[in-house]
Write an enzyme that holds these catalytic residues in place. Structure first.
Site, PDB file in Angstrom:
ATOM      1  CD  GLU A 241      -2.960  -1.198   0.442  1.00 36.19           C
ATOM      2  OE1 GLU A 241      -3.072  -0.276  -0.399  1.00 36.19           O
ATOM      3  OE2 GLU A 241      -3.765  -2.140   0.522  1.00 36.19           O
ATOM      4  CB  CYS A 275      -2.366   6.624   1.827  1.00 36.63           C
ATOM      5  SG  CYS A 275      -3.630   5.699   2.686  1.00 36.63           S
TER       6      CYS A 275
HETATM    7  P1  NAD Z   1       8.252   5.275   4.336  1.00 39.00           P
HETATM    8  O1  NAD Z   1       8.235   4.481   3.093  1.00 39.00           O
HETATM    9  O2  NAD Z   1       9.340   6.240   4.548  1.00 39.00           O
HETATM   10  O3  NAD Z   1       8.307   4.304   5.605  1.00 39.00           O
HETATM   11  C1  NAD Z   1       7.360   3.272   5.804  1.00 39.00           C
HETATM   12  C2  NAD Z   1       7.993   2.194   6.668  1.00 39.00           C
HETATM   13  O4  NAD Z   1       9.005   1.527   5.911  1.00 39.00           O
HETATM   14  C3  NAD Z   1       8.670   2.701   7.935  1.00 39.00           C
HETATM   15  O5  NAD Z   1       8.420   1.787   8.985  1.00 39.00           O
HETATM   16  C4  NAD Z   1      10.148   2.673   7.535  1.00 39.00           C
HETATM   17  O6  NAD Z   1      11.039   2.552   8.634  1.00 39.00           O
HETATM   18  C5  NAD Z   1      10.186   1.421   6.694  1.00 39.00           C
HETATM   19  N1  NAD Z   1      11.331   1.303   5.785  1.00 39.00           N
HETATM   20  C6  NAD Z   1      12.153   2.282   5.317  1.00 39.00           C
HETATM   21  N2  NAD Z   1      13.072   1.752   4.466  1.00 39.00           N
HETATM   22  C7  NAD Z   1      12.810   0.420   4.392  1.00 39.00           C
HETATM   23  C8  NAD Z   1      13.373  -0.654   3.659  1.00 39.00           C
HETATM   24  N3  NAD Z   1      14.411  -0.490   2.843  1.00 39.00           N
HETATM   25  N4  NAD Z   1      12.832  -1.890   3.790  1.00 39.00           N
HETATM   26  C9  NAD Z   1      11.762  -2.086   4.598  1.00 39.00           C
HETATM   27  N5  NAD Z   1      11.203  -1.106   5.326  1.00 39.00           N
HETATM   28  C10 NAD Z   1      11.702   0.130   5.233  1.00 39.00           C
HETATM   29  O7  NAD Z   1       6.824   5.923   4.431  1.00 39.00           O
HETATM   30  P2  NAD Z   1       6.271   6.935   5.540  1.00 39.00           P
HETATM   31  O8  NAD Z   1       6.926   8.253   5.295  1.00 39.00           O
HETATM   32  O9  NAD Z   1       6.347   6.326   6.902  1.00 39.00           O
HETATM   33  O10 NAD Z   1       4.722   7.003   5.175  1.00 39.00           O
HETATM   34  C11 NAD Z   1       4.215   7.932   4.305  1.00 39.00           C
HETATM   35  C12 NAD Z   1       3.910   7.303   2.971  1.00 39.00           C
HETATM   36  O11 NAD Z   1       3.075   6.167   3.146  1.00 39.00           O
HETATM   37  C13 NAD Z   1       3.147   8.214   2.043  1.00 39.00           C
HETATM   38  O12 NAD Z   1       3.658   8.119   0.736  1.00 39.00           O
HETATM   39  C14 NAD Z   1       1.733   7.664   2.090  1.00 39.00           C
HETATM   40  O13 NAD Z   1       0.931   7.964   0.994  1.00 39.00           O
HETATM   41  C15 NAD Z   1       1.971   6.225   2.253  1.00 39.00           C
HETATM   42  N6  NAD Z   1       0.811   5.572   2.842  1.00 39.00           N
HETATM   43  C16 NAD Z   1       0.081   4.719   2.072  1.00 39.00           C
HETATM   44  C17 NAD Z   1      -1.052   4.112   2.574  1.00 39.00           C
HETATM   45  C18 NAD Z   1      -1.880   3.198   1.752  1.00 39.00           C
HETATM   46  O14 NAD Z   1      -2.671   2.455   2.287  1.00 39.00           O
HETATM   47  N7  NAD Z   1      -1.738   3.208   0.446  1.00 39.00           N
HETATM   48  C19 NAD Z   1      -1.430   4.365   3.890  1.00 39.00           C
HETATM   49  C20 NAD Z   1      -0.669   5.239   4.642  1.00 39.00           C
HETATM   50  C21 NAD Z   1       0.473   5.815   4.099  1.00 39.00           C
END
Ligand code: NAD
Length: 468
Positions: A241, A275
């Site tokens: 997601e 999101c």
């Molecule tokens: P992010 O991608 O920076 O981080 C998400 C998670 O991934 C965190 O726990 C982070 O520590 C982890 N992470 C970072 N690098 C990683 C790697 N290499 N491997 C595995 N995990 C890793 O996102 P964010 O800034 O926390 O969230 C915001 C984003 O999430 C926005 O783009 C938003 O639209 C999206 N979002 C999507 C949905 C949906 O359902 N589509 C819901 C909420 C948020």
């Protein structure tokens, strides 16, 4: 295991990370990177626990998860206060109490749904029965915007279907998540749900681990791509997601008085850090001034400040990284002669506050329109024809949600059918429901969560084929 030893080195780097209250900048605590050895140990325990957990009857797992829902309900005030302190969304309005009620609902529904065996073919010669088996150990990677609710979306269906889970909360919202896990684990058997903490490198080590069978990921597109790369190592199944840049189209002549509240919260729920928030609004040129006025008037009366004060329903941006990203997009808009149509009040205090901002004189091609701003900023774009509006709405690499606003339902449905998104709402935006599948088109991800489809996503289909 060469890749694993490389990852172990990176995961062992104990870079400190401070979790802050975004309204006051108070330091809540230092987030530690769980070491690679500790992650290995947890995964081993999760594998052992999974055998016992999946051997329980379906009815037993259902009953235990309904008890989890009760425990969340009983602790919802305490957990909502934690969300407000660490994530920033206010207690009031569609804020942290609302997030906790969603946690309860999104636990009750997957606990109550059934996914029984299915006879998929039968004739005189054979009978084929489809069963849904657990995958094994699920890695859940959560973001910071709705930290408890999204963790619940990942955890509960996985457990319901007999998997065990290792959750990595976002480094920005670790402590509130740990509080919730304490509550859930007061009900669950040992090692069915475990947590690792830290930054991306911990997530990377976890998702690429050979013993992980499924990754439930919510976060940015950039990180989603890294999760896909990691799955080349272990062939983990993925539900991704990722981000959205949802468009809304207001059909000509809409009676705004009925819709203004839904439009406002569609765009500014959780300060736009959702999101599936409305992030670009397309308005017919004849209606433009009315829409801008109605949204400005409504926005002017919505109080912003520290969410611990129950008078506030808008809070801060969650973290400095996101605050800087939004400021950069606002600066770019200003440098390119955008109109700042409305700018709300922001509290006179420390904290990552950005006022509600409506922006005009921008179009597809402007960064504030093309990029997911994930903040309290809404570009309003004029259109001449509906064809033009649909084309611009679809002109994005994202395809999570979209909305059409119209008094004529049939016409609205016709436009909805043309929009490229996982969900198109009519006269509302972001109105998710635990029974209704939710997922993205295009680069917003793949797979769906919620409902029976969401349960299927954390299973392996297994057919038993009988010769008659
Ligand atoms: P992010 O991608 O920076 O981080 C998400 C998670 O991934 C965190 O726990 C982070 O520590 C982890 N992470 C970072 N690098 C990683 C790697 N290499 N491997 C595995 N995990 C890793 O996102 P964010 O800034 O926390 O969230 C915001 C984003 O999430 C926005 O783009 C938003 O639209 C999206 N979002 C999507 C949905 C949906 O359902 N589509 C819901 C909420 C948020």
């Amino acid at each position: 295991m060469e890749n694993t030893s490389f990852a172990k080195e990176t995961a062992a780097v104990n870079t400190e990370f401070l979790s802050l209250n975004p309204s006051t900048l108070e330091v809540i605590g230092e987030v530690e990177n769980t070491s690679a050895d500790e992650i290995d140990r947890k995964i081993k325990n999760a594998k052992i626990a999974q055998k016992q957990w999946s051997a329980r009857s379906d009815a037993e797992r259902k009953e235990i998860l309904l008890k989890v829902a009760e425990a969340l309900q009983q602790n919802s005030k305490h957990l909502a206060e934690w969300i407000t302190r660490e994530q920033g969304k206010p207690l009031s309005g569609p804020g942290s109490n609302f997030e906790m009620q969603a946690c309860v609902g999104w636990t009750q529904v997957p606990a109550s749904l059934d996914l029984p065996e299915e006879v998929v073919f039968e004739d005189d010669t054979r009978k084929d029965i489809l069963y849904r088996k657990p995958i094994g150990v699920v890695a859940a990677i959560a973001p910071w915007n709705w930290p408890l609710m999204i963790a619940i979306w990942q955890i509960i269906p996985s457990l319901r279907m007999g998997n065990t889970v290792i959750l990595k909360p976002s480094e920005y919202t670790t402590f509130s998540t740990l509080e919730m896990i304490k509550v859930i684990n007061s009900v669950l058997p040992e090692n069915v749900l475990q947590v690792v903490t830290g930054r991306g490198e911990v997530g990377s080590y976890l998702t690429g681990h050979p013993e992980i069978g499924k990754v439930m990921f919510t976060g940015s597109i950039a990180t989603g791509k890294k999760v896909i790369e990691a799955s080349a190592k272990n062939m983990a199944r993925l539900t991704l997601e990722c981000g959205g840049n949802d468009a809304g189209i207001i059909l000509p002549g809409l009676d705004l008085s009925k819709h203004i509240e839904n439009l406002f919260w569609g765009a500014f729920l959780n300060m736009g850090q959702t999101c599936a928030c409305l992030k670009r609004l397309y308005v017919h040129e004849n209606d433009y001034e009315n829409v801008v006025k109605a949204l400005s008037d409504y926005s002017a009366n919505i109080p912003m400040g520290n969410g611990a004060d129950e008078n506030n329903v808008l809070g801060p941006i969650q973290n400095k990284m996101q605050f800087d990203k939004i400021q950069d997009l606002l600066n770019d808009a200003e440098n390119n002669n955008a109109d700042f149509l409305f700018k709300g009040q922001k509290p006179d205090q420390d904290g990552y506050f950005i006022p509600i901002t409506l922006i005009g004189n921008v179009d597809n091609g402007s960064r504030i329109v093309d990029e997911e701003q994930f903040g309290p900023v809404l570009p309003i774009i004029k259109y001449k024809t509906l064809e033009d509006a649909v084309e611009k709405a679809n002109d994005s690499e994202n395809g999570l949600g979209a909305s059409v606003w119209g008094d004529e339902l049939e016409e609205a449905q016709k436009i909805a059918a043309q929009l490229e998104a996982g969900t198109v709402w009519i006269n509302q935006h972001g109105a998710i429901n635990p029974f209704v599948p939710f997922g993205g088109a295009k680069k917003s991800g793949y797979g769906v969560e919620f409902g029976v489809e969401g349960l299927k996503a954390v299973t392996i289909p297994k057919v038993i084929s009988i010769k008659k």
